[in-house]
Design an enzyme around this catalytic site. Sequence first.
Site, PDB file in Angstrom:
ATOM      1  N   ASP A   9       0.903  -1.031   0.005  1.00  0.00           N
ATOM      2  CA  ASP A   9      -0.010  -0.017  -0.014  1.00  0.00           C
ATOM      3  C   ASP A   9       0.898   1.216   0.025  1.00  0.00           C
ATOM      4  OD1 ASP A   9      -1.967   2.094   0.494  1.00  0.00           O
ATOM      5  OD2 ASP A   9      -1.609   1.841   2.710  1.00  0.00           O
ATOM      6  N   GLY A 110      -8.724   6.711  -5.299  1.00  0.00           N
ATOM      7  CA  GLY A 110      -7.297   6.207  -4.947  1.00  0.00           C
ATOM      8  C   GLY A 110      -7.548   4.790  -4.592  1.00  0.00           C
ATOM      9  N   ALA A 111      -6.410   3.854  -4.836  1.00  0.00           N
ATOM     10  CA  ALA A 111      -6.565   2.472  -4.625  1.00  0.00           C
ATOM     11  C   ALA A 111      -6.708   2.277  -3.221  1.00  0.00           C
ATOM     12  CB  ALA A 111      -5.287   1.925  -4.974  1.00  0.00           C
ATOM     13  N   ASP A 112      -6.436   3.159  -2.170  1.00  0.00           N
ATOM     14  CA  ASP A 112      -6.353   3.020  -0.684  1.00  0.00           C
ATOM     15  C   ASP A 112      -7.829   3.255  -0.216  1.00  0.00           C
ATOM     16  OD1 ASP A 112      -6.170   5.670  -1.489  1.00  0.00           O
ATOM     17  OD2 ASP A 112      -5.348   6.491   0.412  1.00  0.00           O
TER      18      ASP A 112
END
Length: 257
Positions: A9, A110-112
């Site tokens: 991450d 966002g990927a997060d």
Amino acid sequence: MAERLLAVDVGNTRIGLGVYGEGRWLARFRIRTVAERTPEEHGVLIRQLLEESGLSPRGLSRAILGSVVPPVTEALKELLGSWLGRAPLIVGPGVRTGLNLRVDHPSELGADLVANGVAAYERFGGACIVVDFGTATSFTCVDAGGALVGVAIAPGLATAADALAKRAALLPEVTLQPPPRAMGRNTQEAMQSGLIFGYVGLVKELIARLRAELAPRAKVIATGDHAPVITPLVEEIEAVDPWLTLEGLRLIAARNP
């Protein structure tokens, strides 16, 4: 040998990494995000951390990468490709997450945020809000049917503190912890009051507004570097998981065999 997954991450301030295998996390650690770090430099650092946990790049089967820092994405993509002999799974358009991304522009998420929503919904099985206290503070909302329906983003606590110290000539940097009283009796207490208690107000107000739009009893979970500072002061937050984003990445990897 059982499959071992490396989940990565990449945030603006820190990179979280974890190795999952045999039904559990075998190791998790964090390093500072440095956009200029080369694939080789990343490799030396990550290899050392793995070996300190009794692991090795040779024992990895797969990798999943969620990143909001494009130069680091490319460096880690190259590194992990060389280690595994195949490209890592990169969270983005076309990757199955298990969530319906019901926002105007899913590619902008966002990927997060996506990973947080995946992990929180898996945990609660219903409407939930993830408060991620990072460089920015994000509020990710997932409805009862498993759709990510919206996000709120505010400056992160450290970001706000840094801006205050840099833009006001007579104000120093301060430790981010609650002061003994709201009415500060010196400059440090005054700044801590405004930052910490003011931030508590921001978080509580946004949770109230998001619950009103999402579900009155939506579960709230917190993650991120500054969660330990704020969550004891916000009774609406029901759980804290410092590794929530990695868990979301693990779940996404399982849905993309």
